[in-house]
Design an enzyme around this catalytic site. Structure first.
Site, PDB file in Angstrom:
ATOM      1  N   CYS A   2       6.196  74.688   6.338  1.00  0.00           N
ATOM      2  CA  CYS A   2       7.636  74.443   6.398  1.00  0.00           C
ATOM      3  C   CYS A   2       7.929  73.414   7.489  1.00  0.00           C
ATOM      4  CB  CYS A   2       8.455  75.685   6.652  1.00  0.00           C
ATOM      5  SG  CYS A   2       8.220  77.003   5.455  1.00  0.00           S
ATOM      6  N   ARG A  27       4.258  69.519   5.206  1.00  0.00           N
ATOM      7  CA  ARG A  27       4.261  70.899   5.704  1.00  0.00           C
ATOM      8  C   ARG A  27       4.754  71.905   4.669  1.00  0.00           C
ATOM      9  NH1 ARG A  27       4.134  72.247  11.150  1.00  0.00           N
ATOM     10  NH2 ARG A  27       3.624  70.541  12.543  1.00  0.00           N
ATOM     11  N   TRP A  74       7.748  75.920   2.455  1.00  0.00           N
ATOM     12  CA  TRP A  74       6.566  76.482   1.833  1.00  0.00           C
ATOM     13  C   TRP A  74       6.839  77.973   1.708  1.00  0.00           C
ATOM     14  CZ3 TRP A  74       2.786  80.148   2.888  1.00  0.00           C
ATOM     15  CH2 TRP A  74       1.617  80.078   2.108  1.00  0.00           C
ATOM     16  N   ASN A 100      11.071  78.637  10.250  1.00  0.00           N
ATOM     17  CA  ASN A 100       9.653  78.665   9.895  1.00  0.00           C
ATOM     18  C   ASN A 100       9.053  79.955  10.439  1.00  0.00           C
ATOM     19  OD1 ASN A 100      10.055  76.088   8.959  1.00  0.00           O
ATOM     20  ND2 ASN A 100       8.934  75.087  10.620  1.00  0.00           N
ATOM     21  N   GLY A 101       8.023  80.460   9.764  1.00  0.00           N
ATOM     22  CA  GLY A 101       7.379  81.677  10.231  1.00  0.00           C
ATOM     23  C   GLY A 101       7.740  82.863   9.369  1.00  0.00           C
ATOM     24  N   GLU A 487     -17.657  71.627   2.300  1.00  0.00           N
ATOM     25  CA  GLU A 487     -16.470  70.792   2.459  1.00  0.00           C
ATOM     26  C   GLU A 487     -16.188  69.978   1.200  1.00  0.00           C
ATOM     27  OE1 GLU A 487     -13.139  68.869   4.162  1.00  0.00           O
ATOM     28  OE2 GLU A 487     -14.120  70.809   4.420  1.00  0.00           O
ATOM     29  N   LYS A 491     -12.717  70.172  -1.009  1.00  0.00           N
ATOM     30  CA  LYS A 491     -11.875  69.030  -1.345  1.00  0.00           C
ATOM     31  C   LYS A 491     -11.558  69.006  -2.835  1.00  0.00           C
ATOM     32  CE  LYS A 491     -10.588  68.301   1.780  1.00  0.00           C
ATOM     33  NZ  LYS A 491     -11.141  69.092   2.833  1.00  0.00           N
ATOM     34  N   GLU A 494      -9.127  71.902  -3.768  1.00  0.00           N
ATOM     35  CA  GLU A 494      -7.802  71.750  -3.160  1.00  0.00           C
ATOM     36  C   GLU A 494      -6.898  70.818  -3.954  1.00  0.00           C
ATOM     37  OE1 GLU A 494      -7.760  72.108   1.631  1.00  0.00           O
ATOM     38  OE2 GLU A 494      -8.953  70.465   0.841  1.00  0.00           O
ATOM     39  N   HIS A 510     -30.246  83.375  -5.697  1.00  0.00           N
ATOM     40  CA  HIS A 510     -29.714  84.715  -5.461  1.00  0.00           C
ATOM     41  C   HIS A 510     -28.336  84.887  -6.104  1.00  0.00           C
ATOM     42  CE1 HIS A 510     -32.977  85.692  -2.686  1.00  0.00           C
ATOM     43  NE2 HIS A 510     -32.854  84.456  -2.241  1.00  0.00           N
ATOM     44  N   LYS A 609       0.122  71.505   5.040  1.00  0.00           N
ATOM     45  CA  LYS A 609      -0.796  70.906   6.004  1.00  0.00           C
ATOM     46  C   LYS A 609      -1.047  71.797   7.214  1.00  0.00           C
ATOM     47  CE  LYS A 609      -3.300  67.535   7.496  1.00  0.00           C
ATOM     48  NZ  LYS A 609      -4.538  67.224   6.773  1.00  0.00           N
TER      49      LYS A 609
END
Length: 614
Positions: A2, A27, A74, A100-101, A487, A491, A494, A510, A609
């Site tokens: 947010c 955000r 968000w 926010n929060g 990573e 990517k 995402e 395994h 973000k």
């Protein structure tokens, strides 16, 4: 998560707020809204979707006014829609807030307010807070808006970054912060409020970052900082912004993510420039000088991080253990804070975060400090919470990263961790001069080698075209390249929404080997290192089951070129710094697949973000 923007001054607030929302949209982008104070009334416009939809919606409305607040969301409480979008107005219209929060005890507060006659139109915890502030304001005698906010926050459990307008006191903004970032920009006869400095960089270079439990009272000609708890006036610390408007633009690239991938030769160089003496080649980490004796005495280093930073931390673990000979543990911050970890006073806890505002990492820092450990930080944002809450640390100098999927921050973090490992190894005398200087030399050459990889990006796009319609992918790596596989998979998932998993190649037998068939692309990070023969064996196992293999290989590796279906070539480098090269084609591969699938590269669904909630 947010974004908050606020303005008070002599200019028209709307264009400043709207531009600020666009700066902060990374955000959160589920919905957006603006409230303007005019004639003692809040004029509120809000809309589900991105800021552009709010902008279109506001066309034709009177958006004049010199005071306002704005928010890009968000979603946490309540689905993204027009009603749940911020700002929220209290039942009687006295208070308008953005937040926010998460207010953890919002349900109890809501029920208490219902008993007092309050009604609610949204599903949000924020509306509860708006009504709680109004109740405090209306019930008390000679209560100011400032005091009503403080009284309400005394009953709140949770995190907040908060901006408030009061119709009865229309000449001011009130802001408060706990575990969610807020900054006040100081102009000439005007003030700015934002979740970070990006919305205010073109208006002022003077910024005050609020600490936890700070309250800011802002009018056109004054700014006062107080304690939320007792109202004691505090002395603000004004910091100078080292940020340019150009860093916030795409500069001709189609997406911020592509721009940030191409910036990595510079950001890696910036992250070691000034930290390696050009004459002696000795690593100098000024941010750690005062605490270096305690670091050298540490029996253990614990690295805490989330997401991409956690992958960088794994590379740091391998580096520090191999060369500095210090035991290292890497922990997810979200687990570490809850599992009652054993923390000793001779431990060093190293927190890594791009934004410096990751809520779980900040909570883990607090826990480690209470246990008496030395807490260090590696982050990218000057003035961030982690930069302020840790005992010492290092900035990565990656510059502003706007694409939600982190790229240049990852390589900057790995660069800094490499310097830390080398510095400790030299001080512990656990690395030979020859080996040390060899790694330093290869690190110096990394930026130019990345440039050579980037030149070949059209070839990577061609390969992405062949795999864009797959629904699953497996990424494999060993040693320093195992975290690169993790990573790379992150990517892809995402930004393209393809299910991708990263695995240590030795673990393939395994379980994951059961997935391999002619429909599953397997990305193998197979650059030349001491694990090379082992990874070749893993590739043979995949080929025997008709898997399609895309391999990251070292230039000139003709044996693997003939064995696999597609290749991403990287220049040879010392295996210690090869992760900085190997990740580049995987970032581009994910980027181009996302573009070809028509996904929103910079603002992927459900992500934001800066993760400032648990």
């Amino acid at each position: 998560m947010c974004g908050i923007v606020g303005y008070i001054g002599s200019k028209n607030a709307y264009p400043i707020l709207l531009k600020g929302l666009k700066r902060l949209e990374y955000r959160g982008y589920d919905s957006a809204g603006i409230a303007l104070s005019r004639d003692k009334q809040p004029i509120v416009h809000k809309k589900k979707g991105k800021v552009s939809e709010l902008e279109n919606y506001c066309t034709g409305f009177d958006v004049s006014g010199n005071i306002g607040i704005a928010h890009t969301r968000w979603a946490t409480h309540g689905e993204p829609n027009d009603i749940n979008a911020h700002p929220h107005v209290s039942m009687n219209g006295t208070f308008t807030i953005i937040h926010n929060g998460i207010i953890e005890n919002y349900e109890k507060l809501r029920n208490d307010l219902k008993e007092k006659g309050y009604t609610f139109y949204s599903e949000t915890d924020t509306e509860v807070l708006a009504n709680l502030i109004e109740y405090m304001y209306s019930e008390g005698k000679h209560i100011t808006a400032e005091l009503a906010v403080r009284m309400a926050l005394s009953r709140v459990v949770g995190a907040y970054g908060l901006a408030v307008m009061c119709s009865e006191e229309p000449d001011k903004l009130i802001a408060a912060r706990k575990s969610s970032p807020l900054a006040v920009g100081i102009g000439e006869g005007e003030y700015f409020l934002a979740s970070d400095a990006t919305p205010m960089v073109e208006y002022t270079k003077n910024v005050v970052y609020l600490d936890d439990r700070n309250l800011a009272i802002i009018s056109k000609n004054s700014f006062t900082l107080k304690s939320v708890d007792d109202g004691e006036e505090l002395t603000p610390e004004i910091q100078k912004l080292e940020l340019s408007v150009g860093e916030l633009e795409k500069n001709g690239y189609d997406h911020f993510m592509l721009k940030e991938i191409f910036e990595q030769p510079k950001t890696i160089s910036d992250s070691f420039k000034g930290r390696i003496n050009p004459e002696t080649r000795e690593v100098v980490l000024g941010g750690l000088n005062e605490v270096m004796p305690r670091i050298l005495d540490a029996k253990r280093i614990v690295i805490i991080a989330c997401g991409t930073s956690w992958h960088a931390a794994l590379i740091g673990e391998y580096l520090i253990e191999e060369y500095a000979q210090v035991p290292v543990e890497v922990e997810y911050a979200s687990e570490y804070r809850y599992r009652k970890p054993i923390i000793q006073e001779d431990d060093v806890v190293l927190a890594i975060s791009q934004s410096g505002e990751t809520a779980d990492t900040i909570a883990a820092i607090s826990l480690a400090k209470k246990k008496g450990a030395l807490v260090l930080g590696i982050c990218n944002v000057v003035g961030s919470s982690i930069a302020r809450e840790t005992h010492a640390g290092i900035y990565t100098h990656a510059g502003v990263e706007i694409g939600v999927a982190s790229t240049k921050a990852f390589t900057a973090q790995v660069t800094v961790l490499t310097l830390v490992a080398l510095r400790l190894a030299r001080r512990h005398k656990t690395i030979s001069d020859e080996r040390y200087y060899s790694i330093i030399e290869d690190l110096y050459n990394i930026p130019e080698k990345i440039k050579s990889i980037l030149v070949g990006h059209p070839r990577i796009k061609e390969i992405a075209e062949r795999y864009k319609d797959n629904i699953n992918a497996l990424y494999l790596g060993r040693g320093y390249l195992f975290p690169v596989a993790l990573e790379g998979a992150l990517k892809l998932k995402e930004i393209s929404y393809i299910h991708a998993e990263g695995y240590a190649a030795g673990e393939m037998k395994h379980g994951p080997i059961a997935l391999i068939d002619s429909n599953l692309p397997v990305v193998v990070v197979a650059a030349k290192d001491r694990y090379y023969e082992k990874i070749v064996s893993n590739i043979q196992e995949v080929k025997a089951r008709k898997g399609n293999i895309i391999a990251v290989i070292t230039e000139g590796d003709n044996a693997l070129r003939k064995m696999v279906d597609d290749i991403f070539e990287i220049p040879y480098s010392d295996p210690v710094v090869t992760p900085l090269l190997a990740i580049i084609p995987l970032q581009l591969f994910a980027y181009y697949i996302s573009v070809l699938r028509g996904c929103d590269v910079d603002q992927p669904r459900n992500l934001a973000k800066s993760v400032t909630v648990e």
